[in-house]
Design a protein around this motif. Structure first.
Motif, mmCIF file in Angstrom:
data_model
loop_
_atom_site.group_PDB
_atom_site.id
_atom_site.type_symbol
_atom_site.label_atom_id
_atom_site.label_comp_id
_atom_site.label_asym_id
_atom_site.label_seq_id
_atom_site.Cartn_x
_atom_site.Cartn_y
_atom_site.Cartn_z
ATOM 1 N N GLY A 34 0.782 -1.233 0.000
ATOM 2 C CA GLY A 34 0.000 0.000 0.000
ATOM 3 C C GLY A 34 0.810 1.278 0.000
ATOM 4 O O GLY A 34 0.274 2.341 0.314
ATOM 5 N N THR A 36 1.961 3.172 -2.457
ATOM 6 C CA THR A 36 1.449 4.186 -3.375
ATOM 7 C C THR A 36 0.203 4.853 -2.820
ATOM 8 O O THR A 36 0.040 6.082 -2.911
ATOM 9 C CB THR A 36 1.136 3.553 -4.747
ATOM 10 N N THR A 37 -0.685 4.063 -2.219
ATOM 11 C CA THR A 37 -1.881 4.632 -1.604
ATOM 12 C C THR A 37 -1.517 5.617 -0.504
ATOM 13 O O THR A 37 -2.061 6.718 -0.412
ATOM 14 C CB THR A 37 -2.768 3.520 -1.019
ATOM 15 N N ALA A 38 -0.560 5.231 0.338
ATOM 16 C CA ALA A 38 -0.138 6.093 1.444
ATOM 17 C C ALA A 38 0.457 7.399 0.929
ATOM 18 O O ALA A 38 0.169 8.482 1.458
ATOM 19 C CB ALA A 38 0.867 5.355 2.322
ATOM 20 N N ARG A 40 -0.156 8.905 -1.875
ATOM 21 C CA ARG A 40 -1.216 9.752 -2.439
ATOM 22 C C ARG A 40 -2.016 10.449 -1.348
ATOM 23 O O ARG A 40 -2.398 11.614 -1.498
ATOM 24 C CB ARG A 40 -2.132 8.902 -3.321
ATOM 25 N N VAL A 41 -2.270 9.736 -0.255
ATOM 26 C CA VAL A 41 -3.006 10.351 0.851
ATOM 27 C C VAL A 41 -2.195 11.489 1.459
ATOM 28 O O VAL A 41 -2.733 12.563 1.763
ATOM 29 C CB VAL A 41 -3.351 9.305 1.931
ATOM 30 N N ASP A 51 7.559 9.796 -5.177
ATOM 31 C CA ASP A 51 7.534 8.349 -5.026
ATOM 32 C C ASP A 51 8.658 7.716 -5.822
ATOM 33 O O ASP A 51 9.064 8.218 -6.879
ATOM 34 C CB ASP A 51 6.175 7.797 -5.498
ATOM 35 N N THR A 157 -1.095 -3.707 6.939
ATOM 36 C CA THR A 157 -2.212 -3.539 6.004
ATOM 37 C C THR A 157 -2.862 -4.858 5.619
ATOM 38 O O THR A 157 -3.702 -4.887 4.724
ATOM 39 C CB THR A 157 -1.733 -2.822 4.726
ATOM 40 N N SER A 161 -8.491 -2.487 3.883
ATOM 41 C CA SER A 161 -8.843 -2.113 2.521
ATOM 42 C C SER A 161 -8.127 -0.804 2.197
ATOM 43 O O SER A 161 -7.620 -0.121 3.106
ATOM 44 C CB SER A 161 -10.350 -1.902 2.415
ATOM 45 N N PRO A 162 -8.054 -0.412 0.921
ATOM 46 C CA PRO A 162 -7.454 0.891 0.604
ATOM 47 C C PRO A 162 -8.116 2.035 1.372
ATOM 48 O O PRO A 162 -7.435 2.966 1.808
ATOM 49 C CB PRO A 162 -7.674 1.018 -0.910
ATOM 50 N N HIS A 163 -9.421 1.944 1.552
ATOM 51 C CA HIS A 163 -10.132 2.976 2.311
ATOM 52 C C HIS A 163 -9.670 2.992 3.765
ATOM 53 O O HIS A 163 -9.465 4.066 4.355
ATOM 54 C CB HIS A 163 -11.643 2.721 2.244
ATOM 55 N N LYS A 166 -6.212 4.564 3.978
ATOM 56 C CA LYS A 166 -6.300 6.029 3.859
ATOM 57 C C LYS A 166 -6.695 6.652 5.194
ATOM 58 O O LYS A 166 -6.131 7.672 5.602
ATOM 59 C CB LYS A 166 -7.319 6.397 2.781
#
Length: 317
Positions: A34, A36-38, A40-41, A51, A157, A161-163, A166
């Motif tokens: 996760g 990339t998700t982190a 972006r948040v 990144d 993680t 979930s991605p949500h 976030k």
């Protein structure tokens, strides 16, 4: 879904504001956990983000005038110059620099879940392009082990979930307008030295040691049997009560000083029984009082082989 989270030291953005200080968050972890998700948040909540940056370029970012907002860097093993030892040396150099406020965030994930995620996406693993994802995952986890142990904040993680991820990133890094200070508790062994980044430390070695009870030796301080044994020590309850009273007295004062995070260490000889039990019970008490709490048991992680796996479940208020 409950978040699996452990924290070891002050969040970079949580320190008191220091003019000219370079606030830097380094985000890493196995591919698929996760990152990339982190990143972006963090960008969404005001961080300047880069990144997949080569390690050799990071020192250049520290030169000159500090930026007017915190910076978050994503570190990936796919970089040609990625090296765990070099990264740790770089981090240690930042810690010694009074002008830099670094924090290492490690996004953890259990191997079976990483394999499942790769099977769903049908992507090749960057460390095993011609082999199965499982082989690449094993290599990557081995490569990242020293960094996982060195991390200031570890977020598992596996069940997020991605949500959910976030929400966890925002909870730790988004400016807190509620006035609630987050508390991280860490147990440790004095044999291995004090943990990094703690604001205060309590010595638990005066309590009766469960290690000398053969029935309890293999257990740890999260086990009810160990906690019941410690409760028989006449010093146990008064110590726990006084520490809790002190911490609950200090937390509002820390908020008044503008702090958003307080890191507390509990130490004993082996870091397995007494300090773990105190950290667990203190965490439950503070969470019930409404404080956001996370827990990390440093020696239990090392005893488990220093390999990524599900982190301790944490009470979060």
């Amino acid at each position: 879904m409950d978040a699996s989270l452990v924290a070891g030291s002050e969040a970079a953005q949580s320190r008191d504001a220091v003019p000219g200080e370079f606030r830097l968050v380094l985000v890493t972890g196995p591919s698929g956990a996760g990152r990339t998700t982190a990143i972006r948040v963090l960008e969404d909540i005001g961080y300047e983000t880069i990144d997949n940056i080569p390690l050799s370029l990071i020192p250049r970012l520290l030169e000159g005038t500090a930026p007017d907002r915190p910076v978050a860097l994503g570190l990936d093993v796919r970089n040609r110059d990625f090296n765990a030892t070099a990264l740790i040396e770089l981090i240690d150099g930042m810690v010694r620099d009074p002008g830099v406020s670094p924090m290492v965030v490690y996004l953890d994930c259990a191997s079976p879940e990483l394999i499942r995620r790769y099977s769903e996406t049908r992507r090749r693993h960057p460390l095993a392009p011609d082999e199965t994802p499982a082989e690449g995952i094993a290599r990557e986890l081995d490569l990242l082990t020293p960094i996982r142990v060195r991390a200031d904040l570890l977020i598992d993680t596996t069940e997020l979930s991605p949500h959910d991820l976030k929400a966890e990133i925002k909870r730790w890094f988004e400016p807190d307008r509620s006035g609630r200070l987050a508390v991280s508790l860490q147990s440790f062994s004095y044999r291995r030295g004090l943990p990094r980044g703690v604001d205060m430390v309590f010595d638990c070695r005066f309590l009766k040691n469960p290690h000398w009870n053969p029935a309890l030796r293999a257990l740890d301080g999260r086990d009810p049997a160990v906690q019941a044994f410690l409760a028989q020590d006449p010093n146990f309850a008064p110590f726990l009560d006084r520490v809790r009273d002190l911490v609950e007295f200090l937390l509002p004062a820390q908020v008044g000083e503008g702090k958003a995070h307080l890191a507390i260490g509990f130490g004993c000889t082996g870091g397995q029984h007494r300090s773990v039990a105190i950290a667990e019970l203190m965490g439950s008490a503070l969470a019930q009082a409404g404080w956001p709490v996370s827990k990390r048991h440093r020696e239990l992680e090392r005893k488990a082989g220093e390999m990524p796996g599900p982190a301790d479940k944490v009470s979060v208020a």
